[in-house]
Design a protein around this motif. Structure first.
Motif, mmCIF file in Angstrom:
data_model
loop_
_atom_site.group_PDB
_atom_site.id
_atom_site.type_symbol
_atom_site.label_atom_id
_atom_site.label_comp_id
_atom_site.label_asym_id
_atom_site.label_seq_id
_atom_site.Cartn_x
_atom_site.Cartn_y
_atom_site.Cartn_z
ATOM 1 N N LYS A 1 0.826 -1.208 0.000
ATOM 2 C CA LYS A 1 0.000 0.000 0.000
ATOM 3 C C LYS A 1 0.862 1.261 0.000
ATOM 4 O O LYS A 1 0.380 2.337 0.367
ATOM 5 C CB LYS A 1 -0.939 -0.008 1.214
ATOM 6 C CG LYS A 1 -2.117 -0.959 1.030
ATOM 7 C CD LYS A 1 -3.021 -0.442 -0.087
ATOM 8 C CE LYS A 1 -4.164 -1.383 -0.415
ATOM 9 N NZ LYS A 1 -4.893 -0.931 -1.622
ATOM 10 N N ARG B 1 11.407 -1.554 -1.601
ATOM 11 C CA ARG B 1 10.872 -2.005 -2.886
ATOM 12 C C ARG B 1 9.843 -3.129 -2.709
ATOM 13 O O ARG B 1 8.830 -3.184 -3.400
ATOM 14 C CB ARG B 1 12.007 -2.487 -3.788
ATOM 15 C CG ARG B 1 11.542 -2.918 -5.157
ATOM 16 C CD ARG B 1 12.642 -3.586 -5.938
ATOM 17 N NE ARG B 1 12.110 -4.188 -7.142
ATOM 18 C CZ ARG B 1 11.501 -5.356 -7.199
ATOM 19 N NH1 ARG B 1 11.340 -6.075 -6.105
ATOM 20 N NH2 ARG B 1 11.048 -5.818 -8.346
ATOM 21 N N ALA C 1 4.735 7.726 -12.006
ATOM 22 C CA ALA C 1 5.580 8.428 -12.988
ATOM 23 C C ALA C 1 5.143 9.860 -13.242
ATOM 24 O O ALA C 1 5.858 10.608 -13.885
ATOM 25 C CB ALA C 1 5.569 7.654 -14.307
ATOM 26 N N LEU D 1 -3.621 7.357 -7.738
ATOM 27 C CA LEU D 1 -3.333 6.267 -6.793
ATOM 28 C C LEU D 1 -3.874 6.584 -5.404
ATOM 29 O O LEU D 1 -4.438 5.723 -4.725
ATOM 30 C CB LEU D 1 -1.822 6.030 -6.719
ATOM 31 C CG LEU D 1 -1.179 5.344 -7.930
ATOM 32 C CD1 LEU D 1 0.338 5.503 -7.909
ATOM 33 C CD2 LEU D 1 -1.545 3.860 -7.959
ATOM 34 N N GLY E 1 8.961 6.941 -9.092
ATOM 35 C CA GLY E 1 9.975 6.124 -9.751
ATOM 36 C C GLY E 1 10.956 6.926 -10.580
ATOM 37 O O GLY E 1 12.078 6.500 -10.813
ATOM 38 N N ILE F 1 6.471 -1.694 -1.900
ATOM 39 C CA ILE F 1 5.885 -0.722 -2.829
ATOM 40 C C ILE F 1 4.884 -1.392 -3.780
ATOM 41 O O ILE F 1 5.163 -2.447 -4.338
ATOM 42 C CB ILE F 1 7.007 -0.060 -3.674
ATOM 43 C CG1 ILE F 1 7.903 0.812 -2.788
ATOM 44 C CG2 ILE F 1 6.431 0.739 -4.848
ATOM 45 C CD1 ILE F 1 7.379 2.159 -2.449
ATOM 46 N N LYS F 2 3.761 -0.726 -3.944
ATOM 47 C CA LYS F 2 2.795 -1.222 -4.925
ATOM 48 C C LYS F 2 3.075 -0.614 -6.295
ATOM 49 O O LYS F 2 2.997 -1.294 -7.312
ATOM 50 C CB LYS F 2 1.378 -0.841 -4.502
ATOM 51 C CG LYS F 2 0.323 -1.251 -5.505
ATOM 52 C CD LYS F 2 -1.014 -1.335 -4.881
ATOM 53 C CE LYS F 2 -1.959 -2.133 -5.770
ATOM 54 N NZ LYS F 2 -3.195 -2.419 -5.108
ATOM 55 N N LYS F 3 3.383 0.676 -6.319
ATOM 56 C CA LYS F 3 3.586 1.318 -7.605
ATOM 57 C C LYS F 3 4.574 2.467 -7.480
ATOM 58 O O LYS F 3 4.434 3.318 -6.597
ATOM 59 C CB LYS F 3 2.244 1.865 -8.113
ATOM 60 C CG LYS F 3 2.299 2.617 -9.427
ATOM 61 C CD LYS F 3 2.573 1.715 -10.605
ATOM 62 C CE LYS F 3 2.527 2.468 -11.931
ATOM 63 N NZ LYS F 3 3.034 1.653 -13.034
ATOM 64 N N TYR F 4 5.585 2.458 -8.355
ATOM 65 C CA TYR F 4 6.440 3.631 -8.504
ATOM 66 C C TYR F 4 5.750 4.514 -9.538
ATOM 67 O O TYR F 4 5.742 4.179 -10.725
ATOM 68 C CB TYR F 4 7.831 3.229 -8.991
ATOM 69 C CG TYR F 4 8.669 2.519 -7.955
ATOM 70 C CD1 TYR F 4 9.142 3.203 -6.838
ATOM 71 C CD2 TYR F 4 8.992 1.177 -8.092
ATOM 72 C CE1 TYR F 4 9.917 2.563 -5.884
ATOM 73 C CE2 TYR F 4 9.767 0.526 -7.141
ATOM 74 C CZ TYR F 4 10.226 1.226 -6.040
ATOM 75 O OH TYR F 4 10.987 0.586 -5.108
ATOM 76 N N GLU G 1 -0.792 10.582 -11.981
ATOM 77 C CA GLU G 1 -0.819 9.186 -11.525
ATOM 78 C C GLU G 1 -0.759 9.135 -9.995
ATOM 79 O O GLU G 1 -1.459 8.343 -9.360
ATOM 80 C CB GLU G 1 0.358 8.411 -12.138
ATOM 81 C CG GLU G 1 0.229 6.908 -11.945
ATOM 82 C CD GLU G 1 1.381 6.119 -12.557
ATOM 83 O OE1 GLU G 1 2.411 6.722 -12.909
ATOM 84 O OE2 GLU G 1 1.254 4.888 -12.645
ATOM 85 N N ASN H 1 -7.874 6.779 -5.458
ATOM 86 C CA ASN H 1 -8.542 5.477 -5.617
ATOM 87 C C ASN H 1 -8.196 4.487 -4.518
ATOM 88 O O ASN H 1 -8.515 3.300 -4.630
ATOM 89 C CB ASN H 1 -8.170 4.863 -6.971
ATOM 90 C CG ASN H 1 -8.765 5.637 -8.123
ATOM 91 O OD1 ASN H 1 -9.842 6.208 -7.995
ATOM 92 N ND2 ASN H 1 -8.058 5.685 -9.239
ATOM 93 N N ASN H 2 -7.493 4.964 -3.481
ATOM 94 C CA ASN H 2 -7.080 4.089 -2.367
ATOM 95 C C ASN H 2 -6.179 2.947 -2.807
ATOM 96 O O ASN H 2 -6.104 1.926 -2.134
ATOM 97 C CB ASN H 2 -8.296 3.486 -1.645
ATOM 98 C CG ASN H 2 -9.074 4.541 -0.909
ATOM 99 O OD1 ASN H 2 -8.511 5.561 -0.503
ATOM 100 N ND2 ASN H 2 -10.357 4.320 -0.740
ATOM 101 N N ASP H 3 -5.522 3.087 -3.933
ATOM 102 C CA ASP H 3 -4.589 2.045 -4.357
ATOM 103 C C ASP H 3 -3.363 2.042 -3.449
ATOM 104 O O ASP H 3 -2.742 1.007 -3.233
ATOM 105 C CB ASP H 3 -4.166 2.255 -5.818
ATOM 106 C CG ASP H 3 -5.228 1.749 -6.794
ATOM 107 O OD1 ASP H 3 -5.827 0.706 -6.491
ATOM 108 O OD2 ASP H 3 -5.459 2.393 -7.820
#
Lengths: 289, 387
Positions: free
Chosen positions: B201, B241, B249, B257, B206, B244-247, B253, B260-262
């Protein structure tokens, strides 16, 4: 025409000029840059040395990204083939009046921007996306399933981009096969499956291989799906080139990586041409059979 | 001019039809017309454009709400006041823009003013020879800008300026207030970005090794501008790392993230967090000690008409324009609040400093970070790739 051999060249001149200035010269620039050096602040220093190539091959990090790109490309080719052959075969066999409409459906994704199509997967696969929303709503799951930002999502994005290329290639190849051949095989005692396996499938292989080549080459150079749908560790070689060229202003090293990728793909295309003949792809593009 | 040519062509055709000129002369006139039309339009239209656009200037910025604010509160009023057109353009990112500037011909010649961020980029543009020397007497509003900001830029360009500071921001920490309490966030500080309980989460930027190393330095108790134990930094980032869910860009974005509670926590640009808060999302902003601060400035690129550029920069630094832009883009202006009264809306923006001294603000040391750029950027790429 026989007396004037220069005529075709005159007709081809505009296209050849465009290819020369817009493709050959830029590629030559990339190759030349790959021997240059990067200055401390990102300046390009003219030189002739192989340090950028040595750096690429000496350190397994860069070949490993290339290998992982090739692996993802092969996975995408396999899935496109499996998922693409079935609709292509259906289009070949069907006598339905809806066939033109269904063919248009295959082309439909091309009418929407590639970026929009890729981004739309976030709303489908995300934690609060459509699938997780429905599964949570009907109490099928307790917590969102991690479907986004991984290799699966990247391949999904690649599939929706590349599947039409595979379907059309196979369909064009199948469409050129006389249906009476399979009927003749059946009249000689083959089952439906045997007739397909022994007659239709072998005759459709040129289209299959052309589709595989196109999908493979396009996947190797893809940039957006891994960037938008990938998670940590799902980078492909095009992302790495972008980072070197844009992120660190290291044009010489970025050019060296690009050249390595180009040589690899050219080798694959050359090998394909030697054994299969590159003309199959042009047949598909010109919709000949 | 084009209309004149068309009229002349009509005359030629009419004369030819009436037999007043020979076919040979007719063809000659047509050829001359074609050449003239080519110079006006087509590729040679660039020449015409260059001449016609002398009364205009291009400004590249971040697009979205930032460009909108600049256009509405600075560029359009400037055009109205002076008749000089400001061509509003957006770049996709600083690195991509630097690549465009470097690739232009002559280098930098196609660009005028860029809304750049971070002092290390001021140094990079200057080192690559894209800078100018501004005549500060023609930018009287510069006196209202926070001295620390101008001094920081002057230190790089030997006492001169190639840009005027325009706004101030931070890369702090955004967290979901529904999932993480304020008390927990404040207790953990920078270490919230490395908290194992938030596995899957967490997010991070990145595209920038500096931001990631900066927070790893804070997490490991080091000074970001003088990291002694790089091994600890890399180890922290390698461990992170796995969490991490998403680096991400881009700014959009990042917002997507969080909205949207990503992800529940990430490094984040203060203005983007303010925008999310304005939209009503449950997002908190944390600025622990040593938070990564940066200034944005309007960099004038070599080859620009300096008279026009200085006129525009002075106009943009007018308090009414600068404050309106600040409110529009959610970043406090570079104006010194002890000299220029700020409205409450600006005072509430993240990174606002009422003292105008920026004493508690830590900026990236451009010499230190640029010196290691290639080495650290490549190392960071490896860590992100898990190799």
């Amino acid at each position: 025409m026989k007396n004037k051999p220069w005529k075709p060249w005159v007709l081809l001149a505009p296209s050849l000029t465009a290819v020369f200035f817009l493709l050959v010269i830029p590629v030559c620039f990339v190759i030349v840059y790959s021997f240059w050096l990067r200055g401390p602040s990102g300046q390009d220093i003219p030189a002739f040395q192989f340090g950028n190539y040595a750096k690429f091959f000496k350190d397994f990090f860069y070949p490993s990204i290339l290998l992982s790109t090739l692996r993802v490309a092969l996975e995408t080719v396999f899935l496109c083939l499996v998922l693409g052959y079935i609709p292509a075969y259906f289009f070949y066999r069907t006598e339905s009046r809806l066939k033109p409409f269904l063919m248009v459906l295959v082309m439909l994704p091309f009418w929407i921007s590639f970026i929009i199509r890729t981004l739309s997967w976030i709303n489908i696969l995300g934690d609060s996306g459509l699938i997780n929303h429905l599964l949570l709503k009907f109490n099928i799951i307790n917590a969102p399933m991690p479907m986004l930002y991984n290799e699966g999502a990247v391949i999904m994005g690649l599939l929706q981009y590349l599947l039409p290329f595979m379907i059309l290639n196979i369909y064009v190849s199948l469409d050129g096969i006389d249906k009476s051949l399979a009927e003749a095989a059946k009249s000689l005692g083959c089952t439906e499956w045997q007739a397909f396996k022994e007659v239709t499938l072998p005759l459709s292989l040129p289209g299959v291989s052309a589709g595989c080549l196109l999908v493979f080459v396009l996947t190797c150079g893809t940039y957006l799906p891994p960037m938008i749908l990938g998670g940590p560790g799902n980078e492909m070689i095009a992302n790495l080139i972008f980072k070197r060229v844009i992120g660190t202003l290291d044009w010489p090293f970025g050019s060296a990586i690009s050249t390595v990728l180009m040589v690899l793909l050219m080798t694959i295309v050359y090998t394909y041409n030697r054994y299969m003949g590159i003309s199959q792809i042009f047949k598909t593009l010109s919709n000949e059979s | 001019m084009k209309k004149d040519l068309e009229k002349q062509l009509d005359d030629v055709v009419e004369n030819y039809n009436k037999g007043r000129i020979s076919r040979r002369d007719f063809v000659k006139f047509i050829g001359i017309f074609g050449a003239a039309a080519g110079l006006i339009g087509g590729p040679f239209g660039l020449v015409r454009n260059a001449l016609a656009k002398k009364n205009s200037i291009t400004c590249h910025s971040w697009g979205g709400s930032t460009s909108e604010a600049l256009r509405k509160f600075a560029f359009d009023p400037f055009t109205k006041a002076t008749g000089i057109e400001v061509i509003d353009a957006a770049f996709t990112g600083m690195d991509a823009f630097l690549t465009q500037v470097k690739a232009s011909f002559p280098p930098g010649g196609e660009f005028n003013i860029a809304h750049l961020s971070a002092v290390y980029d001021y140094a990079r543009y200057t080192d690559l020879g894209f800078g100018v020397v501004l005549d500060e007497t023609k930018i009287p509003n510069l006196k209202n800008v926070m001295t620390k900001m101008t001094d920081t830029l002057r230190a790089i360009t030997k006492g001169t300026l190639s840009a005027v500071p325009y706004d101030l921001g931070q890369t702090g920490i955004a967290y979901n207030t529904d999932k993480i309490s304020r008390a927990k966030a404040e207790e953990l500080g920078a270490s919230i970005l490395f908290d194992k309980s938030l596995k899957g989460k967490l997010g991070s930027w990145g595209g920038d090794f500096r931001t990631n190393m900066w927070y790893a330095a804070l997490h490991t108790g080091q000074s970001p501008n003088n990291m002694k134990d790089l091994g600890a930094i890399w180890n922290a980032l390698k461990e992170q790392r796995g969490l991490i869910k998403k680096y991400w860009a881009s700014g959009s974005e990042l917002m997507s993230l969080l909205a949207n509670n990503d992800i529940y926590a990430t490094v984040a640009w203060s203005g983007r967090v303010a925008a999310l808060q304005k939209q009503g999302h449950p997002v908190g902003y944390l600025a622990p000690d040593g938070t990564y601060s940066w200034m944005e400035y309007m960099y004038v690129i070599k080859g620009t008409d300096l008279d026009v550029a200085q006129k525009l920069l002075n106009f943009m630094l007018e308090p009414s324009a600068a404050i309106a832009v600040a409110k529009g883009q959610n970043y406090p202006p570079s104006l010194d609040p002890t000299k220029i009264a700020m409205p409450d809306e600006v005072k509430k923006l993240p990174a606002f400093d009422p003292t105008g001294k920026l004493d508690g603000y830590l900026f990236a040391d451009p010499v230190y970070w640029n010196k290691h750029q290639i080495e650290w950027a490549e190392k960071w790429d490896r860590i992100m790739a898990g190799r």
